[in-house]
Each structure stands twice: as structure tokens, then as C-alpha cells.
Design an enzyme around this catalytic site. Structure first.
Site, PDB file in Angstrom:
ATOM      1  N   HIS A 183      47.513  87.909  50.947  1.00 23.17           N
ATOM      2  CA  HIS A 183      46.190  87.382  50.585  1.00 23.17           C
ATOM      3  C   HIS A 183      46.238  86.698  49.218  1.00 23.17           C
ATOM      4  O   HIS A 183      45.759  85.574  49.047  1.00 23.17           O
ATOM      5  CB  HIS A 183      45.171  88.532  50.575  1.00 23.17           C
ATOM      6  N   GLU A 184      46.831  87.375  48.242  1.00 23.53           N
ATOM      7  CA  GLU A 184      46.897  86.813  46.889  1.00 23.53           C
ATOM      8  C   GLU A 184      47.814  85.593  46.834  1.00 23.53           C
ATOM      9  O   GLU A 184      47.561  84.657  46.083  1.00 23.53           O
ATOM     10  CB  GLU A 184      47.349  87.873  45.883  1.00 23.53           C
TER      11      GLU A 184
END
Length: 155
Positions: free
Chosen positions: A67-68
Site C-alpha cells: 500500500h505504501e
């Protein structure tokens, strides 16, 4: 998991899922409480919450890293890197990363909130409040009678 292990894991995931290198620093930030991780726009570093690794294991940590990394790669490419952007949502789907991380076990407990019940001494009307009020300062809205704390109830 140590800092060097985390750095290698993030670099490996970046190459495996995005086919692009991760050239900055990934660290565990013990101050993170309500989020699994964050991408810092100014430094391009990624900070992760170690509590998620301890609670759910490496699989959840990898999901948060993906996600990051979506934020990271899209920001460096000048594309939409925010949660609401179509580029971001499309890349999340492509690499099978979650949009949000699941809550930590201690966050799922709901706190019981107190409800204060005040009764007018003249007309008997009841007032339910979330916060305590100063009964010397406030009076009944209907008859201007004196308010008295009836009891405290848990919701």
C-alpha cells in the site's frame, strides 16, 4: 524483525510487485498508533507500525508495505498518489494491496461512554448529557428550576 531486514523486505517487494527499485529508507516508527504505515512526501521514506507485524505477522506487514509503495511510486512518477485518486486505486487493485489496514485488536474494543442525567427539581424534566455541566451555572430550560445530577449511566 530488525531495521535492515525491513529495508531488504521493502526493496524486494518493490522489485517483485512494481518492477521498480525502492531507493529510500523504510523504518518502524513506534509513535504510529492508528495507522499501519505512512509515506512521507518530503523525504520519500516509508514508516511502518511494528504493532501490525507483531499482531498479524509478516503477511499483513507485506500488505501494508505494498500500500505504501503505491503512494511512493505514484508520487515519484507525478501521478495521483492520494487515496481518492483513480491512479492510486487502480495500482492497489493491480498489486492486490488493501486500501485500508485492519484495526489492531486493542482498537476494536468500544469504550463505554458515560451519560449524565440531570433532573429539574421543579418540573421533573430529565436532561441527558455526554459531558458534566455546572449545576450552579445552568438551570432548566423550561421552568428555570435548579438542576440536580440524577445518576451516571453507561451507554
Amino acid at each position: 524483525m530488525e531495521q535492515s531486514d525491513l529495508q531488504r523486505l521493502v526493496e524486494r517487494i518493490s522489485l517483485q510487485f512494481f518492477q521498480k527499485p525502492f531507493k529510500h529508507t523504510a523504518t518502524f516508527n513506534p509513535r504510529l498508533r492508528t495507522t499501519g504505515g505512512r509515506y512521507i512526501l518530503q523525504t520519500h521514506n516509508i514508516e511502518l507500525n511494528k504493532k501490525y507485524y507483531e499482531a498479524f505477522g509478516e503477511e499483513e506487514l507485506i500488505a501494508i508495505i505494498k500500500h505504501e509503495l503505491c503512494h511512493y511510486h505514484l508520487h515519484l512518477e507525478g501521478k495521483g498518489y492520494r487515496h481518492r485518486d483513480k491512479d492510486f486505486r487502480d495500482l492497489l487493485r493491480q498489486v492486490q494491496a488493501p486500501r485500508y489496514c485492519r484495526p489492531l485488536p486493542q482498537q476494536t474494543r468500544q469504550r463505554t461512554k458515560k451519560v449524565y442525567v440531570y433532573v429539574c427539581s421543579d418540573c421533573g424534566i430529565k436532561y441527558r448529557r455526554k459531558k458534566r455541566i455546572n449545576t450552579d451555572k445552568y438551570v432548566c430550560g423550561r421552568c428555570h428550576g435548579k438542576l440536580m445530577l440524577d445518576n451516571e449511566k453507561d451507554r
